[in-house]
Design a protein around this motif. Structure first.
Motif, PDB file in Angstrom:
ATOM      1  N   PHE A 182      -3.817   3.417  -9.173  1.00 42.33           N
ATOM      2  CA  PHE A 182      -4.776   2.834  -8.236  1.00 42.33           C
ATOM      3  C   PHE A 182      -5.399   1.578  -8.831  1.00 42.33           C
ATOM      4  O   PHE A 182      -5.605   0.583  -8.149  1.00 42.33           O
ATOM      5  CB  PHE A 182      -5.874   3.836  -7.865  1.00 42.33           C
ATOM      6  N   ARG A 202     -13.633   0.210   2.618  1.00 40.55           N
ATOM      7  CA  ARG A 202     -12.597  -0.606   2.017  1.00 40.55           C
ATOM      8  C   ARG A 202     -11.738   0.325   1.174  1.00 40.55           C
ATOM      9  O   ARG A 202     -12.076   1.484   0.970  1.00 40.55           O
ATOM     10  CB  ARG A 202     -13.213  -1.686   1.107  1.00 40.55           C
ATOM     11  N   GLU A 203     -10.646  -0.235   0.650  1.00 38.54           N
ATOM     12  CA  GLU A 203      -9.731   0.609  -0.117  1.00 38.54           C
ATOM     13  C   GLU A 203     -10.413   1.197  -1.352  1.00 38.54           C
ATOM     14  O   GLU A 203     -10.018   2.243  -1.863  1.00 38.54           O
ATOM     15  CB  GLU A 203      -8.502  -0.232  -0.499  1.00 38.54           C
ATOM     16  N   ASP A 204     -11.488   0.550  -1.825  1.00 36.18           N
ATOM     17  CA  ASP A 204     -12.173   1.058  -3.025  1.00 36.18           C
ATOM     18  C   ASP A 204     -13.125   2.207  -2.731  1.00 36.18           C
ATOM     19  O   ASP A 204     -13.738   2.751  -3.639  1.00 36.18           O
ATOM     20  CB  ASP A 204     -12.916  -0.086  -3.735  1.00 36.18           C
ATOM     21  N   THR A 253      -4.895  13.090   5.578  1.00 33.01           N
ATOM     22  CA  THR A 253      -4.141  12.827   4.351  1.00 33.01           C
ATOM     23  C   THR A 253      -4.143  11.341   4.010  1.00 33.01           C
ATOM     24  O   THR A 253      -3.737  10.964   2.920  1.00 33.01           O
ATOM     25  CB  THR A 253      -2.678  13.291   4.494  1.00 33.01           C
ATOM     26  N   ASP A 254      -4.571  10.535   4.945  1.00 27.76           N
ATOM     27  CA  ASP A 254      -4.621   9.105   4.631  1.00 27.76           C
ATOM     28  C   ASP A 254      -5.630   8.390   5.520  1.00 27.76           C
ATOM     29  O   ASP A 254      -5.763   8.715   6.701  1.00 27.76           O
ATOM     30  CB  ASP A 254      -3.230   8.453   4.823  1.00 27.76           C
ATOM     31  N   PHE A 255      -6.356   7.512   4.926  1.00 24.66           N
ATOM     32  CA  PHE A 255      -7.132   6.492   5.635  1.00 24.66           C
ATOM     33  C   PHE A 255      -7.513   5.455   4.587  1.00 24.66           C
ATOM     34  O   PHE A 255      -7.432   5.730   3.376  1.00 24.66           O
ATOM     35  CB  PHE A 255      -8.370   7.087   6.339  1.00 24.66           C
ATOM     36  N   VAL A 256      -7.871   4.281   5.030  1.00 22.58           N
ATOM     37  CA  VAL A 256      -8.218   3.226   4.081  1.00 22.58           C
ATOM     38  C   VAL A 256      -9.463   3.658   3.313  1.00 22.58           C
ATOM     39  O   VAL A 256     -10.508   3.903   3.917  1.00 22.58           O
ATOM     40  CB  VAL A 256      -8.451   1.888   4.803  1.00 22.58           C
ATOM     41  N   GLY A 257      -9.315   3.800   2.015  1.00 27.20           N
ATOM     42  CA  GLY A 257     -10.435   4.226   1.180  1.00 27.20           C
ATOM     43  C   GLY A 257     -10.302   5.648   0.680  1.00 27.20           C
ATOM     44  O   GLY A 257     -11.110   6.083  -0.134  1.00 27.20           O
ATOM     45  N   ILE A 258      -9.293   6.373   1.142  1.00 28.30           N
ATOM     46  CA  ILE A 258      -9.205   7.804   0.781  1.00 28.30           C
ATOM     47  C   ILE A 258      -9.045   7.973  -0.725  1.00 28.30           C
ATOM     48  O   ILE A 258      -9.646   8.864  -1.332  1.00 28.30           O
ATOM     49  CB  ILE A 258      -8.061   8.502   1.562  1.00 28.30           C
ATOM     50  N   ARG A 259      -8.243   7.101  -1.333  1.00 30.94           N
ATOM     51  CA  ARG A 259      -8.031   7.229  -2.772  1.00 30.94           C
ATOM     52  C   ARG A 259      -9.231   6.675  -3.548  1.00 30.94           C
ATOM     53  O   ARG A 259      -9.641   7.218  -4.573  1.00 30.94           O
ATOM     54  CB  ARG A 259      -6.737   6.484  -3.161  1.00 30.94           C
ATOM     55  N   GLY A 260      -9.799   5.607  -3.014  1.00 34.63           N
ATOM     56  CA  GLY A 260     -10.970   5.024  -3.670  1.00 34.63           C
ATOM     57  C   GLY A 260     -12.092   6.035  -3.815  1.00 34.63           C
ATOM     58  O   GLY A 260     -12.792   6.069  -4.828  1.00 34.63           O
ATOM     59  N   ARG A 319     -12.144   8.075  -6.987  1.00 37.88           N
ATOM     60  CA  ARG A 319     -12.191   7.408  -8.294  1.00 37.88           C
ATOM     61  C   ARG A 319     -13.265   8.080  -9.148  1.00 37.88           C
ATOM     62  O   ARG A 319     -14.300   8.515  -8.622  1.00 37.88           O
ATOM     63  CB  ARG A 319     -12.520   5.925  -8.118  1.00 37.88           C
ATOM     64  N   ARG A 367       0.863  -1.180   0.000  1.00 36.68           N
ATOM     65  CA  ARG A 367       0.000   0.000   0.000  1.00 36.68           C
ATOM     66  C   ARG A 367       0.898   1.229   0.000  1.00 36.68           C
ATOM     67  O   ARG A 367       1.727   1.389   0.898  1.00 36.68           O
ATOM     68  CB  ARG A 367      -0.871  -0.036   1.245  1.00 36.68           C
ATOM     69  N   PHE A 394      -5.220  -1.813  -6.827  1.00 37.79           N
ATOM     70  CA  PHE A 394      -6.397  -2.392  -6.178  1.00 37.79           C
ATOM     71  C   PHE A 394      -7.067  -3.497  -6.982  1.00 37.79           C
ATOM     72  O   PHE A 394      -7.563  -4.459  -6.420  1.00 37.79           O
ATOM     73  CB  PHE A 394      -7.432  -1.293  -5.878  1.00 37.79           C
ATOM     74  N   GLU A 429       0.371  -3.702   6.771  1.00 35.21           N
ATOM     75  CA  GLU A 429       0.597  -2.375   6.201  1.00 35.21           C
ATOM     76  C   GLU A 429       1.122  -1.379   7.233  1.00 35.21           C
ATOM     77  O   GLU A 429       1.889  -0.495   6.902  1.00 35.21           O
ATOM     78  CB  GLU A 429      -0.692  -1.832   5.563  1.00 35.21           C
ATOM     79  N   PHE A 430       0.662  -1.519   8.449  1.00 32.78           N
ATOM     80  CA  PHE A 430       1.067  -0.556   9.483  1.00 32.78           C
ATOM     81  C   PHE A 430       1.735  -1.266  10.663  1.00 32.78           C
ATOM     82  O   PHE A 430       1.390  -1.016  11.830  1.00 32.78           O
ATOM     83  CB  PHE A 430      -0.152   0.241   9.986  1.00 32.78           C
TER      84      PHE A 430
END
Lengths: 98, 997
Positions: free
Chosen positions: A40, B703-705, B885-892, B895, A28, A44, B745-746
Motif C-alpha cells: 500500500f 480518499r484512498e488513504d 470488499t472494496d471501496f475507495v479508502g478501504i485499505r487506507g 493502515r 489500483r 499510494f 480505474e473502473f
C-alpha cells in the motif's frame, strides 16, 4: 505556456485547458483490502521523481474532460507524446533509441 | 527656453512641431518625435538623476531600453504616476511632466550624496556586514532607513485608473526586433504569404539605422530604406506590425509575451483606450533580431553627467538633431566611437580628442577621423574625469603609466564594444556559447524553433546581417508552410564595420586604487566591488552577482553583465566561460502590472456565483458571506438586530416553527446507468445496492488513504439513478474524483456522471411546520410520515413545476429540501415564503444553519475534519458497509496509524461557564499548570452560542476523546484559561425525536 496534444480531441490545446493528475501507470489493485502495508505504501505514497522522462496523467478538464497519459521530460518540460488512458505504457518513445 | 543644442538641419525631426514639457518643474520645449532624453539634451540638460546607493549625479547614458541612469517619474495626474520611466524610451508629448528621483531636497543639491563620501561603508555586501544586530532593529530601523535612502521612484498611492487589454495571436513567423535584420527577415517571410508579426520596442522601425549614417540599402539611405520596407509590409494583409512593443518573455513552444504601449506617448489619450496591450503570441517559427547593446568603458568617475555611450550620442545627433555637447571627448577601445566623433565633427561640434586604448588603431573610420583633423591619442587611457554636476575634463595617461594630461570637455563618448542581445534566446532555454575570438556569448544550442540573425547572432556588418536575416526569414516561412520567397533580396551597398573592443576594467580602474569605476550604474557597483566579492570568497558569477548586486537592477545588467563577468574572471585568473554567465530571465525590460493583469481586476478578478434566490435575499436585507466563489446568505437581520440577535432569532424560529434556507450551492451530481449502484459502492463507504428507490442515505466519501474527503445525502431516484449531493466547496473536486475513478480505474462500469449543481435550485424548509408549509404547494406526492418517511426522496410538482423533493434534515428537526429547476428557484421560494409567513417561519442563513447542525453534532467536512480524520474519528464508522470488499479508502482505513490508539476523536465540549463561547481553533490541554510548551491534546473545531440550548456549545477533536467523557479539560487563552467538560457531540434532542416532530 505549453501546448498539449489531447489524444481524444486529437489536437494541440493550450496548457490552460488541462490539469495535471499525478503519475501514470499506477494501477489500483482489484484486491485492495488484501494489500500488505508495504504494497500500500508503494501504491499510494511512493512516486518516482526522475530527471528526464516521466509518465503522467493529465485531464483535459476544460475541454473533453477525459483523463489521458503523457510522457514528459522533466528537464526540458517538453511533452514527448500523449496517449489514451488504459493504453499500455509505450516502450519506444518518439525520437529515442537512435 | 531655447533648444540651444538642437543643430539646424541635423536629424529627422521637424523643428516646427514644438512641444512643451517640464522637468522638475522647469519648462522646456522639445519637438515631435523626441524622447524625453533627446528633448532634455537639446536643452543642454544632462543631469537627470541621482544614483541608487551613493546619490551621485547621473546623466543620460544611452538612447534606448538599456538605460540605467535616466529614470524619472512621469505624472499625468494624481493616480497616473509612473516611477522609474527611462527617459530614453519615453516619447515626448505636449505637456509631459517629469520629475527626477532619489534626491532630496533637489537634484543639484542632494543631501543623500553624503553616502558618496561615506562609501567605504557601502562596499559590496554591506547589507550583510553592517546591519547584523540587534536582530529586531532590522525591521523597525535598518530596513525603513535603507529603503528611504536607497531608492528609485515612489509607487503611486492610488489605484491605477487606466485599463489594459490583452490579445492572443498566432502566426507562422514572429520577428522580434525591427532593425535592418528584422525588417529583412520579415520581408522574406511575408512574401511567402504566411502570417508574419514584426515587433519593435521603438516608436519607429529601423533599429541601429537610426544612427548608422554610413548605411545604404537598395540605393537609399539606411533609415529611408527601412521606412520604405515598413510601408510595404504594412500594406500586406498577412503582416502585423507592432511598434512600441517589447517582446519581454520567451516561453515554452514559441509562446512569446509582448507588451504594446498604446497611449504613453499621447498628450491626451482617449479615456476609453487601453494604455497597454499584452500580446500572447504562439508562433511556428521565431526570428530573433534583437541587435546588440554598446558597452561603456570602466574607468574612474565614468558616471558623470555628460559621459555617454558613443552610439547614443550618434543617435541623438543623426536622428534627433541634438548635439550632446560643444567640446566632446571620446574614449574607446573600438571603432564605432570614431563614427560618432566623425558625425559630430561634421555637424560642427568640436572633438577635443579621441583616446583609444588600442596601440595602433587603423581602418577607414580611423583614417577619416584623422583626415578631419581630430586628435587621436592611441595606447592611452582616460584615468579619471573632473566636474561635479557635469563632466568638465578628462585626464589622459599612457595606458602603462606615465605623464598625465587634463583635457577640458563638456561631454565624453565611450565605447568598449558591443554585446549581442541574447536575452530572449537565453529565455527560450537556448544555451549560449562563448566565442573566444570575439569574446562574446553567442547563441549556441537552440531549444526551440527559433533562429537568431544579425547583431544578436554576432554577425558583424550590415551587409552580412541583412543577408543572413533574409535567408532566415525565407527558411522560417518555408518551414512553417509558406511558399518560396519571390521578392528581391535587399542589397546593402554601403555599411560600417566595427572591430571588437574590450571587456572588463580599463587601465585606471586598477585594483590598487580607491576609485569608483562603475560597472553597473543603476545599482552603483564598481570594479572594486567585484574584485572585493572575489577576494571575499565568491567564486561563481551567480554569487558575485548577488553579493555585489551587479546586474540585479531593473536594467538587468544590459550594459554591465559582461564587464562584471570579465573583472571577476580576471580576478579569479580564470577564463570567462569557467566563471559562467548569469541566467537571463523575463521580463527583458520592466512590464507594468497593468499589462500582466489586464481585465482581471476588481469585479472581473474572479467569477462571482449567485444562486437563483440571490435577488430575493438581497431585497430582504440578507448579509452575504463568500464561500469560494459563491455569495451565500449569512443571516437576515431585522431592523435593529446585530448579527447575534438575528442568528439567535433565526435558530429559535426554525425549531419553534420553521425556516427557509437557500441550499442551492450544495454540489449535486447525477450518477446514472446500469452500474450506478456498483459505482456508488466503490466511491462511498456506504452500502448502496439495497437502498430502495425513493430512499436517501448519508454518504461518506474517502480518499484512498482512508481520510474523509466529502459527505452528503444521496437520494436513489430509480434503481439506475442517484442524485448525489456534495459539500459546497467540494462540488468540483468530488466530480473530478468520480470522473477520475470512472475513466481510469473502473472504465468497465456503465455509468454516466453529470454535474447538476447549477441546474437545481435547493430550498431547505426545516422545522416542525415544514410539512405544513410545503403541503399546499406540492402536487402528486404523499407527504405523510408513512408514505414519505425521513430520508426519502420523491419526484413530483411544486407550484406547478417539477421537483425532486427530499425529506431530510440538517437541523435535526422535520425537514424538506425542495429541488426545483434553477429558473423557478426564486418563484418557488417566494411561494414557500408566503406559506411560511402564515406559520411564523423565517428565512435563515449559513450562520444559523451552522449553529443548528452543531446542536445536533452534525459535522461539516473541512471544518470538523481536516484531511486527517477517519470516519471512526468522526464517529461515522456506522456509515461503512461492513460487508463490502472494496471501496475507495478501504485499505487506507486499516493502515497501522489509522487503527492505533490515541487518535483524535470528535467530541462535544461544554464550558463550565455556559456563557463563554470558545474560540474555534483553540487548543485543549489536560493540565493548565504545566510548563510551556504545553502538551496539546486536541482543538476546538466548531463553537457557537446556542440559543436553543441556552448555553455555548462546541465540537472538537480530542485525543482518545470518547474515553474522556465527563473529564474536565482546559482551553488556555491569552487572558484566561477556560474549563470545559468533555461530552457527546449531540447537544439538542439527543434521541432524535424531532425529526418526526
Amino acid at each position: 505556456m505549453l501546448l498539449i496534444h489531447c489524444p481524444y480531441c486529437e489536437e494541440e490545446r493550450p496548457e490552460l485547458e488541462f490539469r495535471h493528475a499525478g503519475e501514470a501507470h499506477i494501477a489500483r489493485p482489484t484486491d485492495m483490502a488484501a494489500m500488505s502495508d508495504e504494497d500500500f505504501e508503494k501504491f499510494f505514497f511512493i512516486r518516482s521523481n526522475p530527471k528526464g522522462v516521466i509518465y503522467e496523467r493529465w485531464r483535459h478538464v476544460h475541454g473533453c474532460a477525459r483523463f489521458f497519459n503523457a510522457v514528459r521530460d522533466t528537464v526540458t518540460d517538453k511533452f514527448v507524446m500523449t496517449y489514451k488512458a488504459g493504453e499500455p505504457q509505450p516502450k519506444k518513445l518518439p525520437g529515442a533509441g537512435k | 527656453m531655447m533648444q540651444s543644442f538642437r543643430i539646424p538641419g541635423a536629424g529627422r525631426l521637424t523643428p516646427a512641431k514644438t512641444m512643451r514639457f517640464t522637468f522638475d518643474g522647469q519648462s522646456f520645449t522639445g519637438v515631435a518625435g523626441d524622447t524625453l532624453a533627446s528633448a532634455l539634451l537639446a536643452n543642454g540638460v544632462h543631469l537627470v538623476g541621482r544614483s541608487f546607493k551613493y546619490h551621485r549625479p547621473r546623466g543620460i547614458l544611452s538612447v534606448g531600453a538599456e538605460e540605467p541612469n535616466a529614470l524619472v517619474d512621469i505624472e499625468r495626474d494624481a493616480a497616473r504616476k509612473t516611477p522609474n520611466v527611462r527617459a530614453t524610451v519615453q516619447e515626448l508629448y505636449d505637456g509631459l511632466a517629469a520629475t527626477s528621483q532619489n534626491r532630496w531636497p533637489s537634484l543639484s543639491f542632494d543631501a543623500g550624496a553624503v553616502n558618496d563620501l561615506a562609501s567605504p561603508l557601502f562596499s559590496a555586501g554591506f547589507y550583510y556586514k553592517t546591519f547584523m544586530w540587534p536582530k529586531a532593529a532590522w525591521k523597525s530601523f535598518y530596513e525603513p532607513k535603507i529603503r528611504a535612502a536607497a531608492g528609485l521612484g515612489v509607487a503611486p498611492d492610488q489605484p491605477d485608473p487606466d485599463h489594459y487589454s490583452a490579445r492572443f495571436a498566432h502566426c507562422e513567423v514572429l520577428v522580434l526586433g525591427g532593425g535592418a535584420a528584422g525588417i529583412a527577415a520579415a520581408l522574406a517571410a511575408a512574401e511567402t504569404g504566411v502570417r508574419v508579426i514584426l515587433c519593435d520596442e521603438q516608436a519607429e522601425f529601423g533599429g541601429a539605422l537610426r544612427f548608422e549614417a554610413g548605411a545604404k540599402i537598395d540605393g537609399a539611405d539606411g533609415w529611408a530604406w527601412a521606412q520604405t520596407a515598413i510601408a510595404k509590409l504594412s500594406a500586406m494583409d498577412n503582416v502585423r506590425l507592432l511598434p512600441r512593443t517589447t517582446a519581454f518573455g520567451y516561453y515554452a513552444q514559441n509562446f512569446v509575451g509582448l507588451a504594446e504601449r498604446l497611449t504613453d506617448h499621447l498628450a491626451s489619450p482617449d479615456a476609453n483606450a487601453p494604455r497597454e496591450r499584452l500580446w500572447q503570441i504562439r508562433a511556428k517559427r521565431v526570428i530573433l533580431a534583437a541587435g546588440a547593446i554598446e558597452r561603456h568603458m570602466v574607468f574612474a568617475d565614468n558616471d558623470r553627467p555628460g559621459v555617454m555611450l558613443a552610439s547614443a550620442a550618434r543617435a541623438y545627433l543623426n536622428h534627433y538633431g541634438v548635439a550632446i555637447g560643444r567640446n566632446v571627448g571620446v574614449y574607446t577601445a573600438n571603432d564605432s566611437a570614431y563614427a560618432a566623433a566623425i558625425d559630430l565633427k561634421k555637424a560642427g561640434v568640436d572633438i577635443a580628442a579621441i583616446v583609444d586604448l588600442r596601440d595602433n588603431p587603423s581602418g577607414p573610420l580611423v583614417e577619416e577621423a584623422r583626415a578631419l583633423g581630430i586628435e587621436i591619442n592611441h595606447g592611452r587611457a582616460v584615468i579619471r574625469t573632473g566636474g561635479r554636476l557635469r563632466i568638465s575634463s578628462m585626464s589622459v595617461q599612457p595606458k602603462n603609466g606615465g605623464g598625465e594630461r587634463k583635457i577640458a570637455v563638456d561631454a565624453l563618448l565611450m565605447s568598449a564594444g558591443w554585446t549581442p542581445s541574447v536575452h530572449l534566446f537565453s529565455q527560450s532555454r537556448g544555451k549560449v556559447a562563448f566565442d573566444e575570438e570575439t569574446k562574446r556569448f553567442l547563441p549556441g544550442i537552440y531549444a526551440q524553433d527559433c533562429i537568431s540573425v544579425g547583431a544578436c547572432n554576432g554577425t558583424d556588418g550590415l551587409a552580412a546581417s541583412v543577408e543572413e536575416a533574409y535567408a532566415a526569414g525565407a527558411k522560417a516561412a518555408k518551414d512553417a508552410g509558406g511558399k518560396a520567397a519571390k521578392a528581391a533580396k535587399p542589397k546593402v551597398e554601403a555599411s560600417e564595420n566595427w572591430s571588437r573592443g574590450m571587456l572588463g576594467a580599463a587601465p585606471g580602474a586598477g585594483p590598487d586604487k580607491i576609485v569608483k569605476a562603475f560597472v553597473d550604474f543603476q545599482n552603483d557597483v564598481t570594479a572594486k566591488d567585484i574584485r572585493l566579492a572575489v577576494h571575499e570568497g565568491m567564486r561563481s558569477i551567480e554569487h558575485v552577482k548577488r553579493f555585489t548586486t551587479n546586474g540585479m537592477a531593473t536594467d538587468q545588467g544590459k550594459t554591465s553583465n559582461m564587464h562584471g563577468l570579465a573583472i571577476a574572471a580576471d580576478t579569479l585568473d580564470k577564463n570567462i566561460p569557467e566563471v559562467g554567465l548569469t541566467t537571463f530571465r523575463a521580463p527583458y525590460t520592466p512590464v507594468t502590472f497593468g499589462a500582466i493583469v489586464g481585465h482581471a481586476r476588481g469585479a472581473l478578478f474572479d467569477p462571482t456565483r449567485k444562486t437563483a434566490m440571490h435577488g430575493w435575499a438581497e431585497a430582504h436585507g440578507a448579509v452575504f458571506e463568500d464561500v469560494g466563489q459563491w455569495k451565500r446568505t449569512w443571516y437576515f437581520p431585522k431592523p435593529g438586530e446585530d448579527m447575534h440577535a438575528a442568528v439567535n432569532r433565526e435558530c429559535r424560529t426554525v425549531r419553534q416553527s420553521a425556516g427557509l434556507f437557500d441550499a442551492s450551492t450544495l454540489g449535486k451530481i447525477e450518477v446514472v446507468g446500469p452500474d450506478a449502484a456498483t459505482f456508488m459502492e466503490l466511491l462511498y463507504t456506504n452500502p448502496w445496492q439495497k437502498l430502495d428507490a425513493g430512499r436517501c442515505r448519508y454518504g461518506v466519501m474517502l480518499r484512498e488513504d482512508g481520510f474523509i474527503y466529502d459527505d452528503g445525502v444521496v437520494g436513489r431516484l430509480a434503481p439506475d439513478r442517484f442524485h448525489v449531493t456534495t459539500t459546497t466547496g467540494g462540488a468540483a473536486r468530488v466530480m473530478n474524483h468520480m470522473e477520475d475513478y470512472l475513466q481510469t480505474e473502473f472504465p468497465h462500469l456503465n455509468v454516466w456522471l453529470t454535474s447538476i449543481s447549477e441546474q437545481w435550485a435547493v430550498i431547505a424548509v426545516q422545522g416542525p411546520k415544514s410539512r405544513d408549509i410545503i403541503a399546499p404547494l406540492v402536487k402528486g406526492i404523499d407527504l405523510s410520515d408513512e408514505a414519505m418517511p425521513h430520508m426519502s426522496v420523491r419526484e413530483g410538482r411544486i407550484c406547478g413545476v417539477p421537483t425532486r423533493l427530499f425529506r431530510m434534515s440538517f437541523t435535526g428537526d422535520r425537514g424538506f429540501e425542495v429541488n426545483v429547476p434553477a429558473d423557478y428557484g426564486q418563484a418557488v421560494w417566494e411561494a414557500l415564503w408566503t406559506e411560511g409567513q402564515k406559520h411564523g417561519a423565517c428565512a435563515y442563513g449559513t450562520e444559523a444553519m451552522h449553529v443548528l447542525r452543531a446542536e445536533k453534532g452534525y459535522i461539516i467536512v473541512g471544518q470538523d475534519t481536516d484531511g486527517t480524520v477517519t470516519p471512526a474519528d468522526a464517529g461515522l464508522d456506522w456509515a461503512i458497509g461492513k460487508k463490502k470488499t472494496d471501496f475507495v479508502g478501504i485499505r487506507g482505513l486499516t493502515r497501522p496509524d489509522l487503527v492505533a490508539a490515541g487518535r483524535k476523536q470528535l467530541v462535544g465540549l461544554r464550558t463550565n461557564d455556559p456563557k463563554i463561547v470558545l474560540d474555534e481553533g483553540a487548543q485543549i490541554v489536560a493540565d493548565p499548570k504545566q510548563a510551556i510548551p504545553m502538551k496539546m491534546i486536541g482543538h476546538v473545531t466548531s463553537s457557537y452560542w446556542s440559543e436553543n440550548c441556552g448555553r455555548s456549545i462546541a465540537l472538537g477533536l480530542l485525543t482518545d476523546g470518547r474515553a474522556r467523557m465527563g473529564e474536565t479539560l482546559h482551553v488556555p487563552m491569552p487572558d484566561r484559561t477556560i474549563e470545559v467538560e468533555v461530552t457527546g457531540p449531540v447537544f439538542f434532542d439527543e434521541k432524535g425525536e424531532r425529526l418526526n416532530g
